[in-house]
Design a protein around this motif. Structure first.
Motif, PDB file in Angstrom:
ATOM      1  N   ASN A  33       0.836  -1.193   0.000  1.00 15.12           N
ATOM      2  CA  ASN A  33       0.000   0.000   0.000  1.00 15.12           C
ATOM      3  C   ASN A  33       0.873   1.245   0.000  1.00 15.12           C
ATOM      4  O   ASN A  33       1.931   1.286   0.638  1.00 15.12           O
ATOM      5  N   THR A  34       0.398   2.250  -0.728  1.00 16.81           N
ATOM      6  CA  THR A  34       1.108   3.523  -0.808  1.00 16.81           C
ATOM      7  C   THR A  34       0.147   4.630  -0.445  1.00 16.81           C
ATOM      8  O   THR A  34      -0.993   4.656  -0.917  1.00 16.81           O
ATOM      9  N   VAL A  35       0.600   5.593   0.378  1.00 12.66           N
ATOM     10  CA  VAL A  35      -0.208   6.741   0.771  1.00 12.66           C
ATOM     11  C   VAL A  35       0.267   7.950  -0.025  1.00 12.66           C
ATOM     12  O   VAL A  35       1.472   8.265  -0.064  1.00 12.66           O
ATOM     13  N   LEU A  36      -0.705   8.633  -0.666  1.00 11.60           N
ATOM     14  CA  LEU A  36      -0.406   9.828  -1.459  1.00 11.60           C
ATOM     15  C   LEU A  36      -1.024  11.045  -0.791  1.00 11.60           C
ATOM     16  O   LEU A  36      -2.087  10.961  -0.163  1.00 11.60           O
ATOM     17  N   THR A  37      -0.320  12.182  -0.916  1.00  4.52           N
ATOM     18  CA  THR A  37      -0.835  13.454  -0.388  1.00  4.52           C
ATOM     19  C   THR A  37      -0.891  14.468  -1.516  1.00  4.52           C
ATOM     20  O   THR A  37      -0.075  14.425  -2.442  1.00  4.52           O
ATOM     21  N   PRO A  38      -1.833  15.406  -1.448  1.00  9.16           N
ATOM     22  CA  PRO A  38      -1.983  16.371  -2.553  1.00  9.16           C
ATOM     23  C   PRO A  38      -0.899  17.445  -2.526  1.00  9.16           C
ATOM     24  O   PRO A  38      -0.380  17.800  -1.471  1.00  9.16           O
ATOM     25  N   ASP A  39      -0.568  17.968  -3.679  1.00 12.18           N
ATOM     26  CA  ASP A  39       0.378  19.072  -3.795  1.00 12.18           C
ATOM     27  C   ASP A  39      -0.308  20.413  -3.603  1.00 12.18           C
ATOM     28  O   ASP A  39       0.301  21.376  -3.130  1.00 12.18           O
ATOM     29  N   ARG A  40      -1.629  20.479  -3.984  1.00 17.09           N
ATOM     30  CA  ARG A  40      -2.322  21.763  -3.958  1.00 17.09           C
ATOM     31  C   ARG A  40      -3.164  21.956  -2.697  1.00 17.09           C
ATOM     32  O   ARG A  40      -3.685  23.032  -2.477  1.00 17.09           O
ATOM     33  N   GLY A  41      -3.332  20.926  -1.902  1.00 16.63           N
ATOM     34  CA  GLY A  41      -4.044  21.132  -0.655  1.00 16.63           C
ATOM     35  C   GLY A  41      -5.115  20.098  -0.361  1.00 16.63           C
ATOM     36  O   GLY A  41      -5.350  19.734   0.779  1.00 16.63           O
TER      37      GLY A  41
END
Length: 564
Positions: free
Chosen positions: A443-451
């Motif tokens: 599993n991979t967790v992604l976070t937004p660049d714009r908010g």
């Protein structure tokens, strides 16, 4: 109902009958025989002698004959009629007149020999000569030979019958018109050919014309097969033998078989057939005449059925509620038709569609209903068009047209957008500050660049078949708009096959390959996937929208869901 201007349509009777002739057949032949007035005596065996006032001899020397030929103005084909030949000896010596009376003008040859016996100077006699002709037309008869000739004209007309009466068309073949109905159009099926579906068709004669559908009863009493139907014609009109896009046998609005050209009738067989005839309305209201012709010339027919004058329905489209602007998909509308004529009737019409810049129309539906005189009927209809392009519609033969602009709809979450393969629906929208995806078991967790991330769940519903083509999410197929700015779909990466979202939602990515990875996309089946977008965190849901676009060929489909 009487014609508005009978005087303008009054024509010479013989020319009118000749207008019926459009036939190919076998010409008949007249017989030849001798007719004798006897050996000659004071009275003349061949006719009444004019002995009360003997004529002066006007020529000295041998017998000289003066002739006069008379007959009826009109006769009937295949029936015997009589000409009278009066012969007077105006010479100075007794003599015998011996010559012939023959057809000099007309399609059929016929000749009868005539002998008077001896006539004294100044004596006259009248001989009756009978003829029967098998071809209707204008004929001139001439008394040949002698010292001078004489002629007379006879118009030989058809054998006639009314509806319900039987005519013997040729020996052993009886034909009866059992009834007639009047239609504005006929419905039929247009064959789609290999790989294509059949579609409805409608034939309307156009102009101020109607179709007189004539019901025939045919009986062959001979021991050999015969044909009937190829030699028929109608005054002021024409016989319909085929449709522009199909045969009469494809008719769906009439029961039974049509009389389409030469129809074979077996020995002893009895048939019922219907014949469509195109005629002007005024002809129906005056009474039309349907003729059968033996010969190949366009002359007077040999058999003729006289159809009584008839009132007709007159249909008008009083109301058509098809809108000028609509969303793609199903558009419902009504058509109200009134019958302003003096007779009950059945209204037929085709709903047709085309691109505004096209020349050809496509029939999408055929409608019909019985409407009494003075009444109206409302049709409740719908049209399917999943594209955002304008289309022109018309009702034929009413010649009513309307162009509809199909505009991209504004939808709420849960509303379906009609598309060529079925429907596309935004079923859910989720905002989050991170997503977790599964790739090859990790599993991979992604976070937004714009908010913030916004996840849009899209459902594809297949309503057409297993070969449905689903659009991919690339290019401008999907578009996310937030506070007036557009954002492309975010690629979560990871290379998973199939790639799945784990948190905060569960499901596949909006990707055609991954959505159908586990098997075919069958009729009635739906597939769902999530599209991920990276947008500023200060944008409220009320400012967000999701647009789906798809082009099938050159026809676009588009719809926008408001997320707030």
């Amino acid at each position: 109902m009487a014609s508005e201007d009978n005087q303008n349509r009054t024509v010479d009777r013989r020319a009118y009958l000749a207008a019926l002739g459009t036939a190919v057949g076998t010409a008949g032949c007249g017989g030849q025989s001798d007719t004798s007035a006897g050996d000659g005596d004071d009275t003349g065996d061949g006719g009444a002698a004019d002995d009360d006032t003997p004529a002066d001899t006007t020529v000295s020397g041998p017998a000289t004959f003066r002739v006069d030929l008379t007959g009826p103005d009109d006769a009937v084909v295949d029936e015997q009629f009589t000409l009278e030949l009066t012969v007077r000896n105006v010479g100075g010596e007794p003599g015998e007149y011996s010559d012939s009376v023959a057809v000099s003008e007309g399609p059929e040859r016929a000749e009868e020999n005539v002998r008077t016996g001896t006539l004294d100077p100044g004596e006259s006699t009248t001989v009756e000569i009978s003829f029967s002709l098998g071809l209707a037309d204008d004929y001139q008869f001439v008394a040949r030979g002698g010292d001078e000739t004489a002629s007379t004209r006879v118009a030989v007309g058809p054998v006639t019958a009314a509806v319900g009466e039987t005519l013997t068309v040729r020996e052993g073949l009886d034909a009866t018109i059992s009834g007639v109905t009047y239609e504005t159009a006929l419905q039929y099926t247009i064959s789609g050919g290999y790989g294509s579906s059949d579609r409805p068709g409608l034939y309307a004669p156009g102009g101020d014309r109607v179709l007189a559908v004539v019901d025939f009863e045919l009986e062959n009493t001979t021991t050999n097969a015969v044909t009937f139907g190829e030699n028929l014609g109608v005054s002021d009109g024409s016989v319909l033998t085929t449709y522009p896009s199909g045969e009469l046998s494809a008719t769906t609005s009439r029961d039974g078989a049509p009389l389409a050209g030469a129809t074979r009738i077996r020995a002893g067989q009895r048939l019922q057939r219907w014949l469509p005839v195109q005629v002007p309305r005024f002809a129906v209201e005056d009474g039309i005449e349907l003729g059968w012709q033996r010969d190949t010339d366009q002359t007077t027919p040999e058999r003729m059925w006289q159809l009584e004058p008839s009132d007709l329905p007159a249909f008008t489209v009083a109301e058509w509620t098809l809108p000028e602007e609509a969303d793609p998909g199903t558009t419902e509308y009504t058509v109200r038709v009134t019958n302003e004529g003096d007779a009950d009737g059945r209204f037929h019409a085709a709903v047709e569609r085309r691109s505004p810049d096209a020349s050809d129309w496509t029939t999408i539906e055929v409608i019909d209903a019985a409407i009494p005189s003075g009444a109206d009927h409302t049709f409740e209809l719908s049209v399917e068009w999943p594209y955002t392009t304008p289309r022109e519609f018309r009702l034929r033969p009413a010649a009513t047209r309307r162009t509809v602009e199909f505009t991209p709809p504004s939808l709420a979450v849960g509303d379906p957008l009609p598309v060529p393969f079925g429907a596309v629906t935004v079923t859910d929208a989720v905002s989050t500050d991170s997503v977790e995806i599964a790739a090859y078991g990790d599993n991979t967790v992604l976070t937004p660049d714009r908010g913030q991330f916004v996840l849009i769940e899209v459902e594809y519903l297949n309503e057409v078949g297993t070969d449905a083509s689903l659009p991919g999410p690339g290019g401008d197929t999907v578009q996310f708009t937030a506070a007036g700015e557009t954002y492309d779909k975010y690629n979560p990466g990871g290379g998973g096959d199939p790639e799945k979202y784990v948190r905060p939602v569960e499901g596949r990515e909006l990707n055609y390959t991954r959505m159908v990875y586990n098997g075919p996309f069958d009729t009635g089946e739906s597939k769902r996937g999530w599209a991920l977008f990276d947008v500023p965190d200060d944008v409220d849901r009320s400012e967000m929208s999701f647009t789906f676009r798809n082009t099938a060929g050159s026809l676009p489909t588009e719809g926008t869901w408001q997320l707030g």
